[in-house]
Design a protein around this motif. Sequence first.
Motif, PDB file in Angstrom:
ATOM      1  N   GLU A  80      52.367   9.487 -27.176  1.00 32.72           N
ATOM      2  CA  GLU A  80      53.421   8.913 -26.288  1.00 32.72           C
ATOM      3  C   GLU A  80      55.023   9.130 -26.977  1.00 32.72           C
ATOM      4  N   ASP A  81      54.852   8.869 -28.233  1.00 31.19           N
ATOM      5  CA  ASP A  81      56.141   9.181 -29.073  1.00 31.19           C
ATOM      6  C   ASP A  81      56.568  10.615 -28.870  1.00 31.19           C
ATOM      7  N   ALA A  82      55.560  11.519 -29.193  1.00 31.65           N
ATOM      8  CA  ALA A  82      55.907  12.968 -29.150  1.00 31.65           C
ATOM      9  C   ALA A  82      56.491  13.213 -27.808  1.00 31.65           C
ATOM     10  N   VAL A  83      56.203  12.840 -26.676  1.00 28.86           N
ATOM     11  CA  VAL A  83      56.430  13.243 -25.451  1.00 28.86           C
ATOM     12  C   VAL A  83      57.953  12.522 -25.198  1.00 28.86           C
ATOM     13  N   ARG A  84      58.242  11.421 -25.652  1.00 28.77           N
ATOM     14  CA  ARG A  84      59.417  10.577 -25.644  1.00 28.77           C
ATOM     15  C   ARG A  84      60.754  11.728 -26.458  1.00 28.77           C
ATOM     16  N   GLU A  85      60.152  11.638 -27.488  1.00 26.73           N
ATOM     17  CA  GLU A  85      61.028  12.777 -28.522  1.00 26.73           C
ATOM     18  C   GLU A  85      61.430  13.966 -28.144  1.00 26.73           C
ATOM     19  N   HIS A  86      60.467  14.705 -27.723  1.00 26.33           N
ATOM     20  CA  HIS A  86      60.691  16.110 -27.018  1.00 26.33           C
ATOM     21  C   HIS A  86      61.834  16.056 -25.783  1.00 26.33           C
ATOM     22  N   ALA A  87      61.410  15.167 -24.902  1.00 27.54           N
ATOM     23  CA  ALA A  87      62.264  14.794 -23.724  1.00 27.54           C
ATOM     24  C   ALA A  87      63.624  14.542 -24.312  1.00 27.54           C
ATOM     25  N   ARG A  88      63.767  13.760 -25.283  1.00 29.61           N
ATOM     26  CA  ARG A  88      65.168  13.267 -25.660  1.00 29.61           C
ATOM     27  C   ARG A  88      65.871  14.392 -26.129  1.00 29.61           C
ATOM     28  N   ASP A  89      65.148  15.223 -26.908  1.00 28.43           N
ATOM     29  CA  ASP A  89      65.659  16.398 -27.531  1.00 28.43           C
ATOM     30  C   ASP A  89      66.213  17.515 -26.381  1.00 28.43           C
TER      31      ASP A  89
END
Length: 216
Positions: A80-89
């Motif tokens: 879930e963190d990987a998804v959030r961080e990629h979206a934020r990037d």
Amino acid sequence: MGLQRFERRLERLVEGAFTKAFRSGLQPVEIGRRLVRELEAGRTLGVRGAVAPNRYDVGLSPEDHDRFAGFHDALVRELEDAVREHARDEGYHFLGPVQVAITVDERAKRGDLRVRAEIVEDDHTPGALVLPDGRRVRLGPQPAVIGRLPDCAIALSDPQVSRRHAEVRPAADGYRIRDLGSTNGTLVNGNLVTDHRLADGDEIVVGATTIRYEES
């Protein structure tokens, strides 16, 4: 990049007791890469810009599912963190909280990976407060109070924090933080605030604790 940070965390996660289980077969990082691909494939254009899928169903073979069972919850959090961080990037946003479910696909063979991604809209703007230890407090329609009292949504045993120090509440444009007349004040990104609209990635400081606000 979010995926690179995820890969480094996954390497640490599978060290030690889990090393033997992942000498061969489906690797956790393969799931992370697949989620990012599905995120990119499923994004669409919304009023505020690109909207990314926020619900992911990961189907594994019974054998692979059993191999991941020992650290299922930790893996879900990392995904879930990987998804959030990629979206934020990439500047994408979500219409609801990010959720990853790892399920058994009885038809799948060892090494198979099925991922279904979809955009699921929530009734309110998705938001969460992330504590220093990584715990997430999901925000909803009710105010979330930060303070020393045990009934606060975020209870801190810090003498610099007032009993009811600040609250985060929903507003028409997302979430706002309001200082509740605390003794030592509330900071957002280093600035003292009394009432402030929160933006994704804002850092809230109360006493000696830094809390990150995320819109997902």
